[in-house]
Design an enzyme around this catalytic site. Structure first.
Site, PDB file in Angstrom:
ATOM      1  N   ASP A 260       0.886  -1.203  -0.079  1.00  0.00           N
ATOM      2  CA  ASP A 260       0.063  -0.012   0.127  1.00  0.00           C
ATOM      3  C   ASP A 260       0.961   1.221   0.058  1.00  0.00           C
ATOM      4  OD1 ASP A 260       0.729  -0.042   2.549  1.00  0.00           O
ATOM      5  OD2 ASP A 260      -0.862   0.352   3.500  1.00  0.00           O
ATOM      6  N   SER A 261       2.454   0.940  -0.168  1.00  0.00           N
ATOM      7  CA  SER A 261       3.118   2.041  -0.205  1.00  0.00           C
ATOM      8  C   SER A 261       3.080   2.696  -1.600  1.00  0.00           C
ATOM      9  CB  SER A 261       4.495   1.694   0.117  1.00  0.00           C
ATOM     10  OG  SER A 261       4.851   0.660  -0.602  1.00  0.00           O
TER      11      SER A 261
ATOM     12  N   ASP B  31      -1.305  -6.012  -0.320  1.00  0.00           N
ATOM     13  CA  ASP B  31      -1.382  -5.498   0.886  1.00  0.00           C
ATOM     14  C   ASP B  31      -2.948  -4.902   1.321  1.00  0.00           C
ATOM     15  OD1 ASP B  31       0.205  -4.730   3.259  1.00  0.00           O
ATOM     16  OD2 ASP B  31       1.182  -3.207   2.240  1.00  0.00           O
TER      17      ASP B  31
ATOM     18  N   GLU C  67      -1.265  -5.430   8.269  1.00  0.00           N
ATOM     19  CA  GLU C  67      -0.742  -4.706   9.557  1.00  0.00           C
ATOM     20  C   GLU C  67      -1.552  -5.016  10.702  1.00  0.00           C
ATOM     21  OE1 GLU C  67      -0.261  -0.575   8.760  1.00  0.00           O
ATOM     22  OE2 GLU C  67       0.833  -1.104   6.797  1.00  0.00           O
TER      23      GLU C  67
ATOM     24  N   GLU D 242       9.133  -4.054  10.333  1.00  0.00           N
ATOM     25  CA  GLU D 242       9.319  -2.927   9.967  1.00  0.00           C
ATOM     26  C   GLU D 242       9.806  -1.677  10.796  1.00  0.00           C
ATOM     27  OE1 GLU D 242       6.408  -0.933   7.351  1.00  0.00           O
ATOM     28  OE2 GLU D 242       7.617   0.849   6.984  1.00  0.00           O
TER      29      GLU D 242
ATOM     30  N   LYS E  98      -1.115  -9.287   2.790  1.00  0.00           N
ATOM     31  CA  LYS E  98      -0.602  -8.818   4.097  1.00  0.00           C
ATOM     32  C   LYS E  98      -1.406  -7.907   4.786  1.00  0.00           C
ATOM     33  CE  LYS E  98       3.028  -6.025   3.949  1.00  0.00           C
ATOM     34  NZ  LYS E  98       2.564  -4.709   4.602  1.00  0.00           N
TER      35      LYS E  98
HETATM   36  O1  KIV Z   1       3.565  -1.179   1.672  1.00  0.00           O
HETATM   37  C1  KIV Z   1       4.655  -1.488   1.744  1.00  0.00           C
HETATM   38  O2  KIV Z   1       5.667  -1.168   0.906  1.00  0.00           O
HETATM   39  C2  KIV Z   1       4.959  -2.448   2.821  1.00  0.00           C
HETATM   40  C3  KIV Z   1       6.642  -2.658   3.128  1.00  0.00           C
HETATM   41  C4  KIV Z   1       7.322  -1.523   3.664  1.00  0.00           C
HETATM   42  C5  KIV Z   1       6.697  -3.852   3.926  1.00  0.00           C
HETATM   43  O3  KIV Z   1       4.176  -2.786   3.552  1.00  0.00           O
END
Ligand code: KIV
Length: 264
Positions: A41-42, A80, A111, A178, A109
């Site tokens: 999600d970055s 994500d 969080e 992280e 994934k």
């Molecule tokens: O969204 C992302 O890029 C991440 C990484 C920093 C692990 O979750």
């Protein structure tokens, strides 16, 4: 690649994960032979111009996930779960995670700590592999009050270790750590049977993940301490566009080579 192979890599071979958000970056990642591609999600900060990951939506993630799958047809792809796609209703969380699998992801994934244990178990029971993510979890930036290294205090260290163990018990196949102190990341990596994948979590994790744009130098204004820039692509691209602009202005492009004639 599959989750069994990834788990077996622990202690034998470091796992390499990289983010990708579109077809060309996914093609490069697959050709380079990375073990996992993360449609992170970055995406929000690196591609969509948001200042953090909070505004990222499921719709945006799905568009980019499909683009990544088209570029990397043979790779293991983790998608994500964005902010609010899994936090307020189990039903919606399962539906969203399922949509990721239907659109090309091999796993999702999310969080957060053991509070998501029951949700993770449910996802796994219906066939959705889950990667955990602890430490500095960017979707909680408003709770943390900034991008701060985690695991420095006794309470933070205990929280991370306890939650890592619980997440493993709930069935995650690997865990992203992280911005966690190297000592705490090492302790967690030693305690878990599944692989840890660090970003700013030191040298002892079972794998590393970095953001594509940081590695290739596409973020000229920001280089995190934990990352490494292997190329200055921003500079290369800037020079290319400037050269194109100058060629057009100076009537050096197009040339004889670039034109079509009626008699050809
Ligand atoms: O969204 C992302 O890029 C991440 C990484 C920093 C692990 O979750």
């Amino acid at each position: 690649m599959n989750i069994n192979k990834l788990i077996k890599m622990k202690g034998k071979e470091k796992i390499v994960m990289i983010t990708a958000y579109d077809t060309p970056s996914a093609k490069i990642a697959e050709k380079a032979g990375v073990d996992i591609i993360l449609v992170g999600d970055s995406l929000g900060n690196n591609v969509l111009g948001y200042s953090n990951t909070i505004p990222v939506t499921m719709e945006e993630m799905l568009i980019h996930l499909r683009a990544v799958r088209r570029g990397a047809p043979n790779s293991f792809i983790v998608a994500d779960m964005p902010f609010l796609s899994y936090g307020h209703s189990e039903e919606e969380a399962i539906k969203n995670a399922g949509l990721f699998l239907k659109n090309g992801a091999n796993a999702v994934k999310l969080e957060g700590g053991k509070i998501f244990g029951p949700l993770i178990k449910k996802m796994i029971s219906i066939g959705i592999p889950v990667m955990g993510h602890l430490g500095l979890t960017p979707q909680s930036i408003n709770v943390f009050g900034g991008y701060k290294v985690q695991g420095k205090s006794r309470i933070s260290k205990e929280y991370l270790i306890e939650n890592a163990i619980e997440l493993e018990k709930n069935g995650i196949f690997s865990l992203v750590l992280e911005m966690v102190t190297e000592e705490v990341a090492k302790e967690i990596s030693e305690k878990l049977a599944i692989p840890t994948i660090g970003i700013g979590a030191g040298r002892y994790c079972d794998g590393q993940v970095l953001v594509f744009h940081d590695i290739v130098g596409l973020n000229p204004d920001f280089q995190p301490k934990f990352s490494k820039q292997y190329a200055n692509t921003f500079k290369v691209m800037l020079e290319a566009i400037e050269n194109y602009k100058n060629d057009v202005k100076n009537e050096k492009f197009p040339t004889e080579d670039n034109i079509f004639r009626g008699d050809q």
